[in-house]
Design a protein around this motif. Structure first.
Motif, PDB file in Angstrom:
ATOM      1  N   THR A 128      48.084  46.560  63.481  1.00 20.60           N
ATOM      2  CA  THR A 128      49.081  47.498  62.956  1.00 20.60           C
ATOM      3  C   THR A 128      50.007  48.017  64.048  1.00 20.60           C
ATOM      4  OG1 THR A 128      47.463  49.298  63.188  1.00 20.60           O
ATOM      5  CG2 THR A 128      47.619  48.214  61.036  1.00 20.60           C
ATOM      6  N   ARG A 132      52.737  45.047  63.978  1.00 19.10           N
ATOM      7  CA  ARG A 132      53.354  45.777  62.864  1.00 19.10           C
ATOM      8  C   ARG A 132      52.887  45.289  61.494  1.00 19.10           C
ATOM      9  NH1 ARG A 132      54.487  50.002  65.849  1.00 19.10           N
ATOM     10  NH2 ARG A 132      55.850  49.486  67.604  1.00 19.10           N
ATOM     11  N   SER A 134      51.182  45.589  57.979  1.00 16.83           N
ATOM     12  CA  SER A 134      51.081  46.705  57.037  1.00 16.83           C
ATOM     13  C   SER A 134      49.692  47.333  57.086  1.00 16.83           C
ATOM     14  CB  SER A 134      51.382  46.209  55.614  1.00 16.83           C
ATOM     15  OG  SER A 134      51.026  47.183  54.655  1.00 16.83           O
ATOM     16  N   PRO A 212      55.273  56.117  57.422  1.00 10.58           N
ATOM     17  CA  PRO A 212      54.653  55.625  58.655  1.00 10.58           C
ATOM     18  C   PRO A 212      53.418  56.451  59.009  1.00 10.58           C
ATOM     19  CG  PRO A 212      57.036  55.784  58.904  1.00 10.58           C
ATOM     20  CD  PRO A 212      56.699  56.445  57.595  1.00 10.58           C
ATOM     21  N   ARG A 213      52.354  55.760  59.397  1.00  6.38           N
ATOM     22  CA  ARG A 213      51.097  56.411  59.707  1.00  6.38           C
ATOM     23  C   ARG A 213      50.870  56.408  61.220  1.00  6.38           C
ATOM     24  NH1 ARG A 213      47.847  56.686  55.122  1.00  6.38           N
ATOM     25  NH2 ARG A 213      46.009  56.992  56.439  1.00  6.38           N
ATOM     26  N   THR A 214      50.226  57.454  61.700  1.00  7.03           N
ATOM     27  CA  THR A 214      49.825  57.505  63.097  1.00  7.03           C
ATOM     28  C   THR A 214      48.459  56.849  63.252  1.00  7.03           C
ATOM     29  OG1 THR A 214      48.838  59.693  62.771  1.00  7.03           O
ATOM     30  CG2 THR A 214      51.144  59.603  63.503  1.00  7.03           C
TER      31      THR A 214
END
Length: 255
Positions: A128, A132, A134, A212-214
């Motif tokens: 991820t 990148r 998903s 967007p996730r951290t």
């Protein structure tokens, strides 16, 4: 029913210091060379280099190595035997079959090394962050892999439960096939139900929100990771060079 490859948490081994993305990158470098080469020298050199990493992956003990690689050995032996039985007379016979078997092992062994040395959570984090991928796909695949050992346990539970109820096929092959199909169907139904609950749980946690996730754990590429991929390229170059110098280099697209 047992699994040859563990899909749960992996104990740290020296090869674990290499980022999972770097290991995948090295596999991507090896893959074209192994698919193109039609001789036995090129995959043999690559396989020898891969075998040198077995101790670093915690697979130095013959018993541990056999437990993870016996399906690959059977597959390679099957490929060689089929090639000898049904190949053309001009196909090379056993030398050609041996080359195919070694190529199968050289293609599959990096996956064994990756699984033996990489925690699935680290792999999902690396995919991820660096590629990148998903988060829905990466962590969904991670959750699915974590459920595979559970399916193996449920298979055994269903078999034991049916045996306790007196449902036993004995030595009748037709009854054994019918019992196998029934057990597989029951396992499939349970897997679909569990997958639906897992998908709903992931959606409830916002994996499909598009936001967007951290990442709490993080993943970084260090010089040793780049050196690992470079070493894979060097091994491929050495294998092709040695094959050409010995006069056996035979790319499959040139036949």
């Amino acid at each position: 029913m047992t699994l040859p490859l563990s899909l749960g948490p992996v104990r740290p081994v020296p090869l674990s210091a290499i980022n999972p993305v770097a290991q995948l990158g090295a596999i991507a470098v090896l893959l074209p060379v192994l698919l193109i080469s039609g001789d036995v020298v090129t995959p043999s050199v690559v396989l020898a280099a891969e075998a040198c990493l077995l101790p670093a992956a915690g697979l130095a003990a013959p018993r541990a190595l056999l437990a993870r690689t016996w399906p690959l050995l059977l597959g390679a032996a099957g490929v060689a035997w089929v090639n000898v039985l049904f190949g053309d007379e001009d196909g090379g016979g056993w030398p050609s079959a041996l080359g195919l078997a070694v190529r199968v092992l050289a293609l599959a062994l990096p996956g064994v090394l990756l699984v033996a040395s990489t925690d699935p959570v680290r792999l999902a984090d690396a995919l991820t962050l660096h590629w990148r991928v998903s988060t829905r796909f990466a962590y969904g695949a991670l959750a699915a892999l974590r459920l595979v050992p559970l399916l193996a346990t449920e298979w055994q539970t269903i078999r034991l439960a049916r045996r306790a109820r007196g449902v036993d096929a004995g030595r009748n092959p037709v009854a054994q096939l019918r019992l196998f199909a029934g057990t597989a169907f029951a396992l499939l139904v349970g897997a679909i139900r569990r997958g639906s609950r897992l998908a709903a749980a992931m959606d409830a946690r916002g994996f499909d929100s598009g936001i967007p996730r951290t990442n709490a754990r993080g993943s970084s590429l260090r010089p040793r990771d780049y050196a690992f991929v470079l070493a894979a390229a060097v091994v491929c170059a050495a294998a092709v060079t040695l094959s050409a110098l010995t006069g056996v280099w035979s790319p499959v697209f040139g036949n």
